[in-house]
Enzyme design. Structure first.
Site, PDB file in Angstrom:
ATOM      1  N   TYR A  34       2.635  57.587  38.441  1.00 10.39           N
ATOM      2  CA  TYR A  34       3.173  58.093  39.701  1.00 10.39           C
ATOM      3  C   TYR A  34       2.905  59.584  39.861  1.00 10.39           C
ATOM      4  O   TYR A  34       2.777  60.076  40.984  1.00 10.39           O
ATOM      5  CB  TYR A  34       4.671  57.796  39.785  1.00 10.39           C
ATOM      6  CG  TYR A  34       4.942  56.314  39.795  1.00 10.39           C
ATOM      7  CD1 TYR A  34       4.586  55.534  40.893  1.00 10.39           C
ATOM      8  CD2 TYR A  34       5.497  55.681  38.690  1.00 10.39           C
ATOM      9  CE1 TYR A  34       4.796  54.169  40.897  1.00 10.39           C
ATOM     10  CE2 TYR A  34       5.713  54.312  38.690  1.00 10.39           C
ATOM     11  CZ  TYR A  34       5.356  53.561  39.787  1.00 10.39           C
ATOM     12  OH  TYR A  34       5.549  52.209  39.786  1.00 10.39           O
ATOM     13  N   LYS A  76      12.909  42.908  32.243  1.00  8.14           N
ATOM     14  CA  LYS A  76      12.041  42.150  31.343  1.00  8.14           C
ATOM     15  C   LYS A  76      12.677  42.022  29.955  1.00  8.14           C
ATOM     16  O   LYS A  76      13.335  42.932  29.477  1.00  8.14           O
ATOM     17  CB  LYS A  76      10.673  42.839  31.232  1.00  8.14           C
ATOM     18  CG  LYS A  76       9.844  42.777  32.509  1.00  8.14           C
ATOM     19  CD  LYS A  76       8.491  43.424  32.307  1.00  8.14           C
ATOM     20  CE  LYS A  76       7.628  43.313  33.557  1.00  8.14           C
ATOM     21  NZ  LYS A  76       6.304  43.952  33.379  1.00  8.14           N
ATOM     22  N   HIS A  88      11.036  51.144  32.448  1.00 12.12           N
ATOM     23  CA  HIS A  88       9.798  51.189  31.675  1.00 12.12           C
ATOM     24  C   HIS A  88      10.104  51.416  30.208  1.00 12.12           C
ATOM     25  O   HIS A  88      11.053  52.122  29.857  1.00 12.12           O
ATOM     26  CB  HIS A  88       8.888  52.315  32.183  1.00 12.12           C
ATOM     27  CG  HIS A  88       8.222  52.003  33.482  1.00 12.12           C
ATOM     28  ND1 HIS A  88       7.672  52.971  34.294  1.00 12.12           N
ATOM     29  CD2 HIS A  88       8.018  50.829  34.134  1.00 12.12           C
ATOM     30  CE1 HIS A  88       7.152  52.403  35.372  1.00 12.12           C
ATOM     31  NE2 HIS A  88       7.352  51.115  35.300  1.00 12.12           N
ATOM     32  N   HIS A 144       6.615  44.887  45.151  1.00 13.26           N
ATOM     33  CA  HIS A 144       6.207  45.890  44.173  1.00 13.26           C
ATOM     34  C   HIS A 144       5.755  47.181  44.854  1.00 13.26           C
ATOM     35  O   HIS A 144       5.856  48.261  44.274  1.00 13.26           O
ATOM     36  CB  HIS A 144       5.086  45.345  43.274  1.00 13.26           C
ATOM     37  CG  HIS A 144       5.236  45.768  41.847  1.00 13.26           C
ATOM     38  ND1 HIS A 144       6.242  45.312  41.021  1.00 13.26           N
ATOM     39  CD2 HIS A 144       4.512  46.644  41.096  1.00 13.26           C
ATOM     40  CE1 HIS A 144       6.138  45.869  39.833  1.00 13.26           C
ATOM     41  NE2 HIS A 144       5.111  46.678  39.848  1.00 13.26           N
ATOM     42  N   ARG A 172      12.303  45.220  40.444  1.00 16.08           N
ATOM     43  CA  ARG A 172      11.262  44.200  40.469  1.00 16.08           C
ATOM     44  C   ARG A 172      11.804  43.015  41.284  1.00 16.08           C
ATOM     45  O   ARG A 172      13.015  42.844  41.433  1.00 16.08           O
ATOM     46  CB  ARG A 172      10.912  43.736  39.061  1.00 16.08           C
ATOM     47  CG  ARG A 172      10.385  44.834  38.141  1.00 16.08           C
ATOM     48  CD  ARG A 172      10.104  44.266  36.749  1.00 16.08           C
ATOM     49  NE  ARG A 172       9.555  45.283  35.850  1.00 16.08           N
ATOM     50  CZ  ARG A 172      10.289  46.017  35.011  1.00 16.08           C
ATOM     51  NH1 ARG A 172      11.610  45.843  34.954  1.00 16.08           N
ATOM     52  NH2 ARG A 172       9.713  46.907  34.214  1.00 16.08           N
ATOM     53  N   ARG A 219       8.772  49.142  45.133  1.00 14.22           N
ATOM     54  CA  ARG A 219       9.101  49.731  43.818  1.00 14.22           C
ATOM     55  C   ARG A 219       8.290  51.004  43.608  1.00 14.22           C
ATOM     56  O   ARG A 219       8.803  52.029  43.167  1.00 14.22           O
ATOM     57  CB  ARG A 219       8.820  48.700  42.723  1.00 14.22           C
ATOM     58  CG  ARG A 219       9.107  49.160  41.289  1.00 14.22           C
ATOM     59  CD  ARG A 219       9.030  47.940  40.385  1.00 14.22           C
ATOM     60  NE  ARG A 219       8.823  48.261  38.996  1.00 14.22           N
ATOM     61  CZ  ARG A 219       9.801  48.521  38.120  1.00 14.22           C
ATOM     62  NH1 ARG A 219      11.057  48.537  38.542  1.00 14.22           N
ATOM     63  NH2 ARG A 219       9.529  48.769  36.857  1.00 14.22           N
TER      64      ARG A 219
END
Length: 293
Positions: free
Chosen positions: A274, A169, A265, A239, A145, A242
């Site tokens: 994806y 995150k 994730h 992104h 990210r 990514r």
């Protein structure tokens, strides 16, 4: 009944003319569908299954989820009104949920576009050029990210083990392996950086021209500039790189669980988008290539 309901919207609810028109179009369309199914069928005889059939018919005609939900909303409001006024004995629409809006598939660059970006474009030896190519390659090879990249410190790069410690995150850390190419590029970048930039912030891996830790906006501007040279995608952000990393991994045999861990994730369900992207690409290739498709 429809006219009564429309007058109720106009004079009692003071709905806007556009709202009234939207509701009327949806209700008249439903009324036409009833006539098509059975000319003797009235709005008071409609059941839940018939409404579901109508929604399926709308989908077959190519209506998207947003359009169908608007029409269903008009029908729900109509039947709530009609039941309250005792114009019908039951509300057949109250328990029906509309179709979920499909999330847009991630945009990504194809491998040849990334090859053009990293290998065909002529890169100079200035700090700006070396830094830009390093950032682009790092996004592509590690799937970071933007905030993860700007947060990197020199100490997060382990050249001996060829792995990167990334803080994602909620300050959750993960370790990402990298290959020989990125190792050489990062090492060269650090050498050029230390020769040409007066450091003002200790530890930061990516520095601005003034020696401060790079901001997200500065990184975005670099990525947008160089992606614009190789792709016509509307989105040209970090992104997108990514997404490009994840799609390339999947296309070349990586499993969803592995990609999930590399991307950081929480759940594999997030990573599954994806797989849908790859399948949509496969369908396009099939239609273009198969003589009977």
């Amino acid at each position: 009944m429809i006219n009564q309901f429309l007058n109720y919207l106009r004079y009692e609810r003071n709905a806007s003319p556009q709202t009234v028109l939207t509701y009327e179009e949806g209700l008249r369309e439903f009324e036409s569908y009833l006539s098509f199914r059975d000319e003797g069928l009235s709005l008071g005889e409609v059941d839940t299954d018939l409404i579901r059939d109508w929604m399926e018919n709308l989908m077959d005609k190519g209506n998207n989820a947003s359009t169908i939900n608007k029409k269903l909303s008009a029908l729900r409001s109509f039947y709530r009104y009609a039941l309250k006024r005792k114009l019908v004995d039951a509300d057949p629409a109250h328990c029906i949920t509309g179709p979920k809006k499909s999330k847009p598939l991630p945009q990504f660059l194809r491998e040849r576009e990334m090859d053009n970006l990293l290998d065909v474009i002529e890169w100079g030896d200035s700090y700006k050029d070396v830094r830009a190519r390093t950032i682009l390659l790092l996004f592509y090879e590690a799937g970071l990210r933007r905030a993860e990249l700007t947060g990197l410190n020199d100490a997060d790069v382990d050249f001996e083990a060829k792995q990167l410690k990334v803080t994602g995150k909620r300050n959750k850390q993960r370790v990402i392996p990298f290959g020989e190419e990125l190792s050489q590029v990062l090492s060269h970048y650090i050498t050029i950086r230390d020769e040409q930039v007066a450091r003002k912030e200790a530890g930061a891996l990516f520095l601005s021209d003034k020696g401060e830790r790079m901001t997200g906006d500065q990184v975005y501007a670099i990525v947008h500039k160089y992606l614009s040279a190789v792709t016509s995608l509307k989105k040209r952000s970090p992104h997108v790189l990514r997404h490009t990393f994840a799609t390339a991994m999947l296309n070349n045999g990586a499993g969803l669980e592995s990609i999930k861990n590399l991307l950081g994730h929480e759940s594999v369900s997030t990573t599954e988008i994806y797989a849908h992207t790859t399948f949509e690409q496969l369908k396009r290739v099939y239609k273009e290539a198969h003589p009977r498709a």
